[in-house]
Design an enzyme around this catalytic site. Sequence first.
Site, short mmCIF file in Angstrom:
data_model
loop_
_atom_site.label_atom_id
_atom_site.label_comp_id
_atom_site.label_asym_id
_atom_site.label_seq_id
_atom_site.Cartn_x
_atom_site.Cartn_y
_atom_site.Cartn_z
N SER A 146 0.85 -1.19 0.00
CA SER A 146 0.00 0.00 0.00
C SER A 146 0.89 1.23 0.00
O SER A 146 2.05 1.18 0.45
CB SER A 146 -0.89 0.01 1.25
OG SER A 146 -1.52 1.27 1.42
N TYR A 161 -1.86 -0.79 10.53
CA TYR A 161 -1.91 -1.11 9.10
C TYR A 161 -0.66 -0.61 8.38
O TYR A 161 -0.05 -1.34 7.60
CB TYR A 161 -3.16 -0.48 8.49
CG TYR A 161 -3.32 -0.75 7.01
CD1 TYR A 161 -3.74 -2.01 6.56
CD2 TYR A 161 -3.04 0.23 6.07
CE1 TYR A 161 -3.87 -2.27 5.21
CE2 TYR A 161 -3.17 -0.03 4.70
CZ TYR A 161 -3.59 -1.28 4.28
OH TYR A 161 -3.73 -1.54 2.94
#
Length: 257
Positions: A146, A161
């Site tokens: 990501s 995350y």
Amino acid sequence: MADMFRLDGKVAVIIGGAGGIGEIMAKGLAAQGAKVAVASRNIQKLGDIARNIQAETKSEAVAFQADVTDKDSVARLAEQVLKKFGTVDILVNSQGINTKKPAVGFPVEDWDQLFSVNVKGTMLACSEFGKVMVEKKRGKVINVSSVRGLRATLWGGNEGYCATKGAVDMMTRSLASEWAPFNINVNAIAPLLIRTPLAAPTLNDPEKLQKYVANVPFKRIGEPQDLMGLCVFLASAASDFITGQIIYLDGGLTAVG
């Protein structure tokens, strides 16, 4: 040259294929001729996805149930795929969860679960399917990272995350170095928000969406075809000299900060 992106005769395993990013990538690979094995815990939903992929692309698609946090389950998945297809040429690790909690008082169990799925799950899959690739001295591994592995967010609660995606990035680079002698390419796709059902909360909130894309030079989020194109490129012969790279599918966000 026209056949450089074709994947005819290749076997691709997509873990985390029960919707969203995994489903998009599986469909893109199948459209280029790959046989695809899609795996996740949700076998009922996955079965429907596999049938839809096969109907749309005419490539063979089979669903397998697996828990990426369990080593024995991932080992069984590898055995089942080899029994069905005989080999593995492409591994896509698209498994992942995102639990948002304030840093002050971030529940330890949530933190551990994030790392178990996003990091441990990726490594277990690489380890089990990497055995096949090392033995045959050929393979393509595509991890899903990501932009949050490189850039923080404007919103709180993403410490866990972001940390997992930073770990996936370094795992990708390390495996690329370790497996280069075996002619295995290991790269990662690091997307911005992609238009999937999971993106609905942002897509359906105009104010939040505008804030999200404000610093994106292209002023939009990613579309499924953006993801498909990059996945096919990294799985194909067109990327044979590319390894250890984190490729940001982000409309230019990481270029400008």
